[in-house]
Design a protein around this motif. Structure first.
Motif, mmCIF file in Angstrom:
data_model
loop_
_atom_site.group_PDB
_atom_site.id
_atom_site.type_symbol
_atom_site.label_atom_id
_atom_site.label_comp_id
_atom_site.label_asym_id
_atom_site.label_seq_id
_atom_site.Cartn_x
_atom_site.Cartn_y
_atom_site.Cartn_z
ATOM 1 N N ARG A 9 -19.677 -7.186 -18.394
ATOM 2 C CA ARG A 9 -20.159 -6.776 -19.709
ATOM 3 C C ARG A 9 -19.062 -6.012 -20.426
ATOM 4 O O ARG A 9 -18.168 -5.470 -19.804
ATOM 5 C CB ARG A 9 -21.372 -5.866 -19.565
ATOM 6 N N HIS A 10 -19.182 -5.903 -21.710
ATOM 7 C CA HIS A 10 -18.228 -5.180 -22.548
ATOM 8 C C HIS A 10 -16.790 -5.565 -22.222
ATOM 9 O O HIS A 10 -15.991 -4.736 -21.797
ATOM 10 C CB HIS A 10 -18.402 -3.668 -22.373
ATOM 11 N N LYS A 42 -19.314 -8.635 -33.454
ATOM 12 C CA LYS A 42 -18.936 -9.302 -32.208
ATOM 13 C C LYS A 42 -19.212 -10.807 -32.230
ATOM 14 O O LYS A 42 -19.572 -11.403 -31.230
ATOM 15 C CB LYS A 42 -19.664 -8.674 -31.013
ATOM 16 N N ASP B 96 -18.673 -1.914 -33.664
ATOM 17 C CA ASP B 96 -19.968 -1.602 -33.111
ATOM 18 C C ASP B 96 -19.870 -1.379 -31.620
ATOM 19 O O ASP B 96 -20.808 -1.586 -30.898
ATOM 20 C CB ASP B 96 -20.923 -2.738 -33.435
ATOM 21 N N GLN B 97 -18.696 -1.006 -31.162
ATOM 22 C CA GLN B 97 -18.563 -0.841 -29.711
ATOM 23 C C GLN B 97 -18.664 0.588 -29.231
ATOM 24 O O GLN B 97 -18.730 0.843 -28.052
ATOM 25 C CB GLN B 97 -17.230 -1.439 -29.253
ATOM 26 N N ASN B 177 -26.538 -2.368 -30.778
ATOM 27 C CA ASN B 177 -25.365 -3.233 -30.827
ATOM 28 C C ASN B 177 -24.709 -3.398 -29.475
ATOM 29 O O ASN B 177 -23.596 -3.881 -29.388
ATOM 30 C CB ASN B 177 -24.355 -2.682 -31.827
ATOM 31 N N ASN B 178 -25.384 -2.916 -28.425
ATOM 32 C CA ASN B 178 -24.851 -3.033 -27.072
ATOM 33 C C ASN B 178 -23.428 -2.492 -26.977
ATOM 34 O O ASN B 178 -22.481 -3.219 -26.718
ATOM 35 C CB ASN B 178 -24.897 -4.511 -26.653
ATOM 36 N N PRO B 179 -23.274 -1.187 -27.235
ATOM 37 C CA PRO B 179 -21.926 -0.620 -27.269
ATOM 38 C C PRO B 179 -21.323 -0.526 -25.877
ATOM 39 O O PRO B 179 -22.047 -0.435 -24.892
ATOM 40 C CB PRO B 179 -22.144 0.777 -27.845
ATOM 41 N N ALA B 180 -19.995 -0.540 -25.824
ATOM 42 C CA ALA B 180 -19.317 -0.380 -24.536
ATOM 43 C C ALA B 180 -19.253 1.090 -24.159
ATOM 44 O O ALA B 180 -19.204 1.445 -23.001
ATOM 45 C CB ALA B 180 -17.917 -0.957 -24.609
ATOM 46 N N ASP B 209 -28.473 -0.476 -16.557
ATOM 47 C CA ASP B 209 -28.852 -1.818 -16.998
ATOM 48 C C ASP B 209 -27.876 -2.445 -17.986
ATOM 49 O O ASP B 209 -27.683 -3.646 -18.000
ATOM 50 C CB ASP B 209 -30.241 -1.798 -17.637
ATOM 51 N N PHE B 210 -27.304 -1.623 -18.864
ATOM 52 C CA PHE B 210 -26.454 -2.193 -19.901
ATOM 53 C C PHE B 210 -24.973 -2.056 -19.568
ATOM 54 O O PHE B 210 -24.125 -2.424 -20.351
ATOM 55 C CB PHE B 210 -26.720 -1.512 -21.245
ATOM 56 N N ASP B 211 -24.668 -1.436 -18.418
ATOM 57 C CA ASP B 211 -23.269 -1.241 -18.046
ATOM 58 C C ASP B 211 -22.502 -0.477 -19.113
ATOM 59 O O ASP B 211 -21.326 -0.713 -19.333
ATOM 60 C CB ASP B 211 -22.582 -2.601 -17.842
ATOM 61 N N THR B 212 -23.192 0.420 -19.782
ATOM 62 C CA THR B 212 -22.544 1.172 -20.843
ATOM 63 C C THR B 212 -21.874 2.401 -20.249
ATOM 64 O O THR B 212 -22.455 3.086 -19.419
ATOM 65 C CB THR B 212 -23.608 1.629 -21.865
#
Lengths: 218, 698
Positions: A9-10, A42, B96-97, B177-180, B209-212
């Motif tokens: 991811r990312h 993105k 949006d990261q 925005n599913n940021p990193a 869950d989102f690997d953020t």
């Protein structure tokens, strides 16, 4: 296992205005081989790979040293990237094997994972190799046994009943058509906390089953 | 997923220095800060206020303001340098990261827009998504953060939902925005402990869950222990120590980290562990940092080398520490230095006289309806039942701690006692005088005996009066001291607050938060009252100052034999110096008793939940996981029967799923030694609950 479970991811992404020299540097410094090129929100616009950055001399108007310098210092990735239309992608709900088949069919090293046009991750050969290791339970200790069984309904159940009767655990499992033995399947099991010989003895008792390989994996 | 190879970090900060241009030069607010955050990891940054935590966060999101800039060093996000890029390039790069969540959710939400519209904007602007599709996404994300009735919330305005829910909306918005990278700057500081606990659970789950990657800034060591994997301790603009949470909490190497650990209440197994040792002095302002080690002036181990040479960050058994003598310092052999005399906790003889007695005290506020009937006075009157049947006594020289979530009526209770509000019914007696009415009907001598310390010293001091005038005023007003001796008396008080004579002519703006609160306490004590009511006197202060103020309060209490009623919102603060603790919920006292009895079974189910919500700065301590659902019901229309029944996690222990709780008020169960519990569940059953906090033995 689905793509969303084993993708990265990312991932590092770049904008189309990034200079090709900059992209090369980012790849080198971060030890990555693919950079998705994204626009606002993105949205996938293209993909940069190491091969795309290996510029051919005929792309440049002149081979004059000064011309090359000028050309390179203005070269943005949008001019060299693989455009979206040519990029193979996968969505995050697909299975890993589907992703693997796309990659082997088109001989590509990675697939951007795209949901509704938005890049949510990237899956590369390395990720697939990792999930392959995970499926066969590699990092942990145990006995890896390969049993050759006839391709007949009910044969696999025999193995599982033996395993459950012995109260063994199974950390990894895989089965595939036996190479060069039509009509047979090879079942690979990874079993922890048992002895190699014990596994061989017990699993070869079943009629028609052959233990073709057994080894300790550490 | 196992065996992932080491990837480059999401965020890498190296040798960062941030400076603000001010008149006559510039100030380096942050110096030599380096750290990195990997994907899916929560990195905690902890330190007192003014240590530069937020400045680091602002440098990352380029939010430093017109006069701030990154002076040195590099910030790499996803392998790409952020420092030195133009605004447009940065916008694209960060786009949006990176998302940020701030302390106060109300300030991050636009009060005049519906929540749904604000959330949808994120998607329609950034991704050009269609309106109804965006709405679908928003509802899904709200459900993801456990927002009850998500579709409905979309149509509401920010003020129509509670603080905890607002913070959930902000977090959901940040994740759309599913940021990193998610930068969280004190996201739970403004929330109640029970809500905080739920939000922290959520953060931990989302990062998984989102690997953020999450950069989590807070001053609370307990919160860090609960959410992060690694931590960096900041002091005076420098990172003085960093490493894994497990290592640093077990064996902090830097004297500052050790000091911080000693000045936060632990809520551990025994009472002795909850004595606080403040760090002397305070954080130096960026313009006056010492030449050598920045922590030098406050350090107990200072040597000549520390005064001359700046220590470098170096590796010591896996912990990076910025101290010359870290290996020689052994935290367990530390003894408080002599200037910090600690209060002795003596048992006051238990048969001292009762000074304050409340009998069924009630305080209702009338709510003005807006219908025509209400306006002409024919409508049915409605009341906010802020305090319901408060019954307790406080003996002279003792301390009563009152604990509860915000809105539970703690402050109203105090205001009623001091007379800022008259009571609705019931009886309150103070030293034999009736104090049920408000202050206008009270004798001046009585007013003098009851004083108050407020939560926020900033807003309760006249900015144009000097400290001396502020403290002297009650003395003159009540005539406790002859006019010509006021100055001497004020200075004496200032000295007992550990402030010198030179503070006499200062104005409030020249004082730090802790000093202001000391002045506030001195002012409350100036009229030599018998009872001092403290309304969260330390919740606005930094931990090291908080410890000093608490110790000071304890000391003056012993010196003047003052009785204290002390409000706090979290159970760890009141533990070590309260003789008795009362737990309030929605206007009702749920449990009251000697302090030790409150922290061990039998608990009221609400006390149990409160205890399990308190973040404890010790990763080895096991806490029971009890989370209250929903929010505190409205006090206008409190639940029938037991007020806690709508959220009680223990109700199902009763026959018929606790039907009785909905219909009947419980009786007070007396479990001996003045400990009373207001619950239907029999005391024998409550006794069988496991303790909330257990210390893991090695």
């Amino acid at each position: 296992m689905l793509v969303k479970d084993c993708m990265t991811r990312h991932p590092i992404m770049i904008s189309p205005e990034t200079l090709a020299t900059e992209a090369q540097k980012i790849m080198g410094e971060n030890d990555v081989r693919h950079l998705p090129v994204v626009g606002d929100g993105k949205k996938l616009l293209g993909l940069i790979t190491r091969e795309r950055l290996a510029l051919k001399p005929d792309m440049m108007g002149s081979l004059n040293v000064w011309e090359i310098t000028r050309y390179l210092s203005n070269l943005t990735v949008v001019k060299v990237m693989l455009p979206t239309a040519k990029v193979h992608t996968v969505d995050s709900e697909r299975t890993v094997e589907r992703a693997a088949s796309i990659m082997s069919e088109y001989k590509v090293g990675c697939l951007p994972v795209v949901d509704d046009g938005v890049v949510v991750g990237i899956i590369s050969e390395i990720d697939l190799l990792h999930s392959f290791q995970d499926m066969l339970g590699l990092p942990a200790d145990g006995v890896r046994v390969t049993v050759r069984v006839p391709n007949v309904k009910g044969e696999f159940a025999k193995i599982t009943s033996v395993v459950s009767h012995q109260e063994w655990g199974v950390m990894g499992i895989g089965s595939f058509p036996s190479p060069r033995h039509a009509g047979f399947y090879d079942v690979v099991l990874k079993i922890p906390n048992v002895h190699k010989e014990e596994v061989r003895a017990i699993l070869s008792q079943t009629a028609g089953h052959e233990v073709v390989d057994v080894r300790d994996v550490v | 997923m196992t065996g992932k190879q080491k990837k480059s970090p999401v965020l890498k900060v190296e040798d960062l220095a941030v400076a603000y241009k001010v008149r006559g030069g510039e100030i380096e607010a942050v110096q030599r800060v380096s750290f990195e955050i990997n994907r899916g990891e929560t990195y905690g940054i902890v330190g007192e206020s003014g240590c530069g935590k937020s400045t680091v966060a602002w440098a990352i999101v380029n939010f430093l303001g017109a006069n701030g800039y990154v002076k040195r060093g590099s910030i790499k996000f996803q392998g790409q340098e952020l420092v030195g890029k133009s605004g447009e390039e940065l916008r694209r790069l960060r786009g949006d990261q990176i998302a940020m969540v701030y302390q106060d959710p109300m300030q991050a939400l636009n009060p005049s827009m519906r929540l749904g519209d604000q959330m949808k904007e994120v998607l329609t602007v950034h991704r050009g998504m269609a309106d109804d599709e965006a709405a679908q996404h928003c509802i899904q994300m709200l459900e993801r953060v456990y927002m009850p009735d998500a579709a409905n919330v979309m149509r509401r305005y920010p003020h129509q939902i509670s603080g905890g829910q607002q913070q959930r909306v902000v977090i959901a918005m940040a994740l759309l925005n599913n940021p990193a990278l998610l930068v969280m700057d004190e996201p739970t500081t403004a929330l109640d402990v029970t809500v905080e606990a739920a939000v922290l659970d959520l953060i931990a789950e989302l990062s998984r869950d989102f690997d953020t990657a999450i950069m989590y800034i807070t001053h609370n060591l307990g919160v860090i222990a609960r959410v992060s994997n690694r931590v960096g301790v900041m002091y005076a603009g420098e990172m003085v120590e960093r490493g894994t949470v497990a290592k640093i909490y077990k064996n902090p190497r830097h004297p500052y980290t050790q000091g911080l650990m000693r000045c936060v209440p632990k809520l551990g197994a025994d009472k002795a562990g909850s004595i606080l040792h403040p760090i002397r002095g305070r954080v130096p302002p960026p313009t006056h940092r010492p030449a050598g080690c920045v922590f030098g002036p406050r350090c107990d181990y200072i040597q000549d080398k520390c005064r001359e040479e700046r220590p470098l960050l170096r590796d010591l058994d896996g912990i990076m520490v910025r101290c010359h003598f870290a290996e020689e310092i052994i935290a367990s052999e530390w003894t408080p230095s002599e200037e910090l005399a600690l209060p002795q906790i003596e048992a006051v003889s238990s048969d001292s006289e009762t000074i304050l007695e409340l009998n069924d005290l009630k305080k209702y506020y009338e709510v003005q309806g807006s219908s025509f009937k209400d306006v002409i006075g024919l409508g049915e009157k409605r009341y906010v039942k802020a305090v319901e049947n408060a019954n307790f006594t406080v003996a002279k020289g003792k301390t009563l701690g009152v604990v509860g979530e915000s809105g539970c009526g703690k402050s109203t209770l105090i205001k009623t006692i001091i007379g800022l509000e008259g009571s609705t019914s019931g009886k309150a007696t103070f030293m034999g005088f009736d104090i049920s009415g408000d202050i206008s009907g009270r004798d001046e001598a009585l007013i003098q005996e009851l004083q108050m310390v407020f939560q926020n010293p900033d807003s309760t001091m006249n900015p144009s009066y000097t400290v001396g005038q502020q403290i002297g005023r009650p003395m003159l007003r009540f005539g406790t001291v002859p006019k010509n001796q006021v100055r001497g008396e004020v200075i004496k008080l200032l000295e007992s607050m550990r402030l010198g004579e030179n503070y006499y002519d200062r104005l409030p703006r020249q004082l730090s938060g802790g000093e202001k609160q000391r002045v506030g306490i001195a002012r409350a004590l100036a009229s030599r009252p018998n009872l001092v009511l403290c309304d969260e006197p330390v919740s606005a202060l930094d931990v090291s100052v908080q410890a000093a103020i608490l110790n000071l309060l304890l000391e003056v209490q012993q010196e003047f034999n003052t009785t204290l009623v002390f409000i706090a919102h979290d159970l760890s603060v009141v533990r070590f110096f309260s003789d008795e603790v009362a737990v309030m919920y929605l206007g009702q006292i749920m449990e009251i008793g000697p302090a030790d009895a409150i922290y061990a079974p039998p608990y009221h189910p609400y006390t149990e939940a409160l205890l399990s919500a308190v973040p404890i700065p010790d990763p080895t301590i096991q806490q029971k996981h009890i989370r209250l659902e929903g929010s505190v019901p409205s006090a206008i229309n409190p639940p029938s029967g037991c007020r806690f029944h709508t959220r009680c996690p223990r109700r199902k222990l009763l026959p018929h799923g606790g039907k009785i709780c909905e219909t009947e008020l419980p009786n007070w169960q007396i479990t001996g030694d003045g400990h009373r519990i207001f619950c239907h569940i029999p005391a024998e059953t409550l006794q069988t609950f496991d303790p909330v906090i257990t210390v893991e033995s090695d």
